[in-house]
Design a protein around this motif. Structure first.
Motif, PDB file in Angstrom:
ATOM      1  N   VAL A  14       0.824  -1.220   0.000  1.00  0.00           N
ATOM      2  CA  VAL A  14       0.000   0.000   0.000  1.00  0.00           C
ATOM      3  C   VAL A  14       0.857   1.270   0.000  1.00  0.00           C
ATOM      4  O   VAL A  14       0.556   2.228  -0.719  1.00  0.00           O
ATOM      5  N   PHE A  15       1.925   1.266   0.819  1.00  0.00           N
ATOM      6  CA  PHE A  15       2.702   2.500   0.998  1.00  0.00           C
ATOM      7  C   PHE A  15       4.040   2.427   0.265  1.00  0.00           C
ATOM      8  O   PHE A  15       4.717   1.396   0.289  1.00  0.00           O
ATOM      9  N   GLY A  16       4.394   3.531  -0.364  1.00  0.00           N
ATOM     10  CA  GLY A  16       5.684   3.640  -1.024  1.00  0.00           C
ATOM     11  C   GLY A  16       6.384   4.893  -0.558  1.00  0.00           C
ATOM     12  O   GLY A  16       5.867   5.660   0.262  1.00  0.00           O
ATOM     13  N   ARG A  17       7.586   5.116  -1.082  1.00  0.00           N
ATOM     14  CA  ARG A  17       8.366   6.308  -0.686  1.00  0.00           C
ATOM     15  C   ARG A  17       8.558   7.204  -1.898  1.00  0.00           C
ATOM     16  O   ARG A  17       9.000   6.742  -2.959  1.00  0.00           O
ATOM     17  N   ALA A  18       8.211   8.473  -1.725  1.00  0.00           N
ATOM     18  CA  ALA A  18       8.428   9.448  -2.787  1.00  0.00           C
ATOM     19  C   ALA A  18       9.821  10.037  -2.585  1.00  0.00           C
ATOM     20  O   ALA A  18      10.035  10.811  -1.656  1.00  0.00           O
ATOM     21  N   ALA A  19      10.767   9.633  -3.426  1.00  0.00           N
ATOM     22  CA  ALA A  19      12.164  10.019  -3.213  1.00  0.00           C
ATOM     23  C   ALA A  19      12.323  11.538  -3.283  1.00  0.00           C
ATOM     24  O   ALA A  19      13.128  12.116  -2.546  1.00  0.00           O
ATOM     25  N   ASP A  20      11.546  12.212  -4.139  1.00  0.00           N
ATOM     26  CA  ASP A  20      11.708  13.665  -4.263  1.00  0.00           C
ATOM     27  C   ASP A  20      11.207  14.391  -3.016  1.00  0.00           C
ATOM     28  O   ASP A  20      11.753  15.409  -2.610  1.00  0.00           O
ATOM     29  N   PHE A  21      10.177  13.822  -2.349  1.00  0.00           N
ATOM     30  CA  PHE A  21       9.636  14.437  -1.140  1.00  0.00           C
ATOM     31  C   PHE A  21      10.295  13.883   0.130  1.00  0.00           C
ATOM     32  O   PHE A  21      10.188  14.458   1.185  1.00  0.00           O
ATOM     33  N   GLN A  74       9.175  11.346   1.679  1.00  0.00           N
ATOM     34  CA  GLN A  74       8.034  11.038   2.532  1.00  0.00           C
ATOM     35  C   GLN A  74       7.314   9.827   1.946  1.00  0.00           C
ATOM     36  O   GLN A  74       7.531   9.459   0.785  1.00  0.00           O
ATOM     37  N   SER A  75       6.468   9.221   2.756  1.00  0.00           N
ATOM     38  CA  SER A  75       5.665   8.106   2.265  1.00  0.00           C
ATOM     39  C   SER A  75       4.398   8.596   1.593  1.00  0.00           C
ATOM     40  O   SER A  75       3.950   9.722   1.843  1.00  0.00           O
ATOM     41  N   PHE A  76       3.825   7.739   0.768  1.00  0.00           N
ATOM     42  CA  PHE A  76       2.552   8.053   0.145  1.00  0.00           C
ATOM     43  C   PHE A  76       1.817   6.741  -0.126  1.00  0.00           C
ATOM     44  O   PHE A  76       2.422   5.660  -0.053  1.00  0.00           O
ATOM     45  N   VAL A  77       0.537   6.841  -0.402  1.00  0.00           N
ATOM     46  CA  VAL A  77      -0.242   5.647  -0.753  1.00  0.00           C
ATOM     47  C   VAL A  77      -0.017   5.390  -2.244  1.00  0.00           C
ATOM     48  O   VAL A  77      -0.459   6.165  -3.090  1.00  0.00           O
ATOM     49  N   LYS A  78       0.718   4.321  -2.522  1.00  0.00           N
ATOM     50  CA  LYS A  78       1.015   4.025  -3.933  1.00  0.00           C
ATOM     51  C   LYS A  78      -0.081   3.173  -4.560  1.00  0.00           C
ATOM     52  O   LYS A  78      -0.247   3.134  -5.774  1.00  0.00           O
ATOM     53  N   HIS A  79      -0.844   2.487  -3.698  1.00  0.00           N
ATOM     54  CA  HIS A  79      -1.875   1.569  -4.194  1.00  0.00           C
ATOM     55  C   HIS A  79      -2.925   1.423  -3.098  1.00  0.00           C
ATOM     56  O   HIS A  79      -2.594   1.005  -1.982  1.00  0.00           O
ATOM     57  N   GLN A  80      -4.140   1.788  -3.402  1.00  0.00           N
ATOM     58  CA  GLN A  80      -5.192   1.629  -2.393  1.00  0.00           C
ATOM     59  C   GLN A  80      -5.402   0.145  -2.085  1.00  0.00           C
ATOM     60  O   GLN A  80      -5.311  -0.690  -2.990  1.00  0.00           O
ATOM     61  N   PRO A  81      -5.641  -0.209  -0.824  1.00  0.00           N
ATOM     62  CA  PRO A  81      -5.823  -1.629  -0.474  1.00  0.00           C
ATOM     63  C   PRO A  81      -6.946  -2.247  -1.299  1.00  0.00           C
ATOM     64  O   PRO A  81      -8.013  -1.640  -1.433  1.00  0.00           O
ATOM     65  N   ASP A  82      -6.685  -3.438  -1.833  1.00  0.00           N
ATOM     66  CA  ASP A  82      -7.749  -4.101  -2.591  1.00  0.00           C
ATOM     67  C   ASP A  82      -8.032  -5.509  -2.076  1.00  0.00           C
ATOM     68  O   ASP A  82      -8.601  -6.333  -2.789  1.00  0.00           O
ATOM     69  N   SER A  83      -7.616  -5.763  -0.850  1.00  0.00           N
ATOM     70  CA  SER A  83      -7.996  -7.023  -0.200  1.00  0.00           C
ATOM     71  C   SER A  83      -8.168  -6.738   1.284  1.00  0.00           C
ATOM     72  O   SER A  83      -7.694  -5.703   1.792  1.00  0.00           O
ATOM     73  N   GLU A  84      -8.829  -7.629   1.979  1.00  0.00           N
ATOM     74  CA  GLU A  84      -9.043  -7.428   3.417  1.00  0.00           C
ATOM     75  C   GLU A  84      -7.708  -7.403   4.153  1.00  0.00           C
ATOM     76  O   GLU A  84      -7.507  -6.625   5.094  1.00  0.00           O
ATOM     77  N   ASP A  85      -6.782  -8.259   3.709  1.00  0.00           N
ATOM     78  CA  ASP A  85      -5.465  -8.313   4.360  1.00  0.00           C
ATOM     79  C   ASP A  85      -4.712  -6.982   4.174  1.00  0.00           C
ATOM     80  O   ASP A  85      -4.138  -6.439   5.118  1.00  0.00           O
ATOM     81  N   GLN A  86      -4.721  -6.460   2.960  1.00  0.00           N
ATOM     82  CA  GLN A  86      -4.040  -5.175   2.708  1.00  0.00           C
ATOM     83  C   GLN A  86      -4.692  -4.052   3.509  1.00  0.00           C
ATOM     84  O   GLN A  86      -4.011  -3.176   4.048  1.00  0.00           O
ATOM     85  N   ARG A  87      -5.984  -4.103   3.587  1.00  0.00           N
ATOM     86  CA  ARG A  87      -6.707  -3.062   4.335  1.00  0.00           C
ATOM     87  C   ARG A  87      -6.366  -3.130   5.821  1.00  0.00           C
ATOM     88  O   ARG A  87      -6.125  -2.102   6.464  1.00  0.00           O
ATOM     89  N   GLN A  88      -6.333  -4.348   6.374  1.00  0.00           N
ATOM     90  CA  GLN A  88      -5.983  -4.496   7.794  1.00  0.00           C
ATOM     91  C   GLN A  88      -4.565  -3.981   8.054  1.00  0.00           C
ATOM     92  O   GLN A  88      -4.314  -3.281   9.032  1.00  0.00           O
TER      93      GLN A  88
END
Ligand code: SF4
Length: 291
Positions: free
Chosen positions: A35-42, A44-58
């Motif tokens: 779900v989370f990635g790192r924006a090298a220019d900032f 900082q972390s960001f949401v690279k992919h919204q959770p699409d399973s219950e496990d990812q959401r948890q």
């Protein structure tokens, strides 16, 4: 609470977001890498992919709970109680990751060891009420082992609420930790119990210590960690506050110990297939540092 109006521009469209209070501590990326990635220019972390399973959401919700700056939020109203109840979360055997990272220790990981002789808290999480309740339910905390001066965060609250004995090397004691119950001295290994050894590893700070549990788990503070980018164990001059030569010497001394796990404050955990493989990995790191 994270603020939607301050969400970072990199966030993928959808419910979860990271706002501008992110301090790039890596907690969320480690807990929910899908779900989370790192924006090298900032940086900082960001949401690279919204959770699409219950496990990812948890796991995204666990990251929201663990985030030290409350920089993770959701646009919709979400029940985070299951994510709160998931901490401490089991890693292996009776070793748990506490979550609830503290900004005072730059989001460092802290761990719980459950053992019949008394539980051990390694470094200080944020002293949130739900975590304190969970720790009580899991048998309380007899010992708080502080690997070094940077990751002590809410140590006084844990002492007050749970009555634990705090252990810290004397060389890392400051005004805020002057009253720890058990300061340790010297540079030789100290047996704390049959299954617990404090290993002084001066370098990152003068009083850095690792904790070896059950001849299997090495809690390494900021002395040693796994670097996914390098594909090997790592230690860095960039975060060395005392003596780089000392840190390399301390890393070499770890070759005398058998363990198959490295559990750091910052950086990623690493589980080797065996103590022999861990020994090879340590030797590989030392060769890289000394080349
Ligand atoms: S856990 Fe919070 S502070 Fe740490 S990298 Fe993620 S969003 Fe940033």
């Amino acid at each position: 609470m994270a603020r939607a109006e301050n969400r970072l521009p990199h966030n993928a469209d959808g419910d979860f977001f990271v706002d501008d209070r992110c301090i790039d501590c890596d907690t969320c990326r480690s807990l929910a890498p899908a779900v989370f990635g790192r924006a090298a220019d900032f940086e900082q972390s960001f949401v690279k992919h919204q959770p699409d399973s219950e496990d990812q959401r948890q796991h995204a919700l666990m990251a929201l709970v663990a985030c030290p700056t409350a920089a993770i939020g959701t646009l919709s109203k979400i029940d985070v109680r299951p994510a709160i109840a998931a901490f401490p979360t089991r890693i292996a055997d009776e070793v748990y990751y506490c979550g609830f990272a503290s900004e005072a220790s730059f989001g460092a990981a802290s761990y719980l060891i459950r053992r019949p002789e008394g539980n051990v808290l390694v470094d200080s999480p944020r002293a949130s009420k739900p975590l304190l309740e969970r720790l009580r339910a899991l048998g309380g905390v007899r010992t708080m082992f502080l690997t070094h001066r940077d990751d002590v965060a809410d140590h006084a609250v844990f002492r007050r609420e749970l009555g634990c004995e705090r252990i810290l090397h004397r060389a890392d004691i400051s005004a805020s930790t002057a009253d720890v119950e058990r300061p340790l001295d010297g540079d030789q290994d100290i047996s704390l119990a049959d299954d617990l050894v404090a290993i002084p590893v001066p370098g990152h700070t003068p009083g850095s210590m690792a904790l070896l549990f059950d001849r299997k788990f090495l809690f390494s503070g900021d002395h040693l960690w796994w670097s996914p980018g390098r594909g090997r164990l790592h230690a860095s001059r960039c975060v060395n506050w005392f003596s780089w030569e000392g840190q390399v010497r301390s890393l070499r001394r770890l070759l005398d110990h058998r363990f198959s796990w490295v559990l750091p404050g910052h950086g990623r955990r690493f589980a080797a297939a065996s103590p022999e493989v861990m020994h090879e990995e340590l030797a590989r790191l030392l060769a890289a540092l000394e080349s």
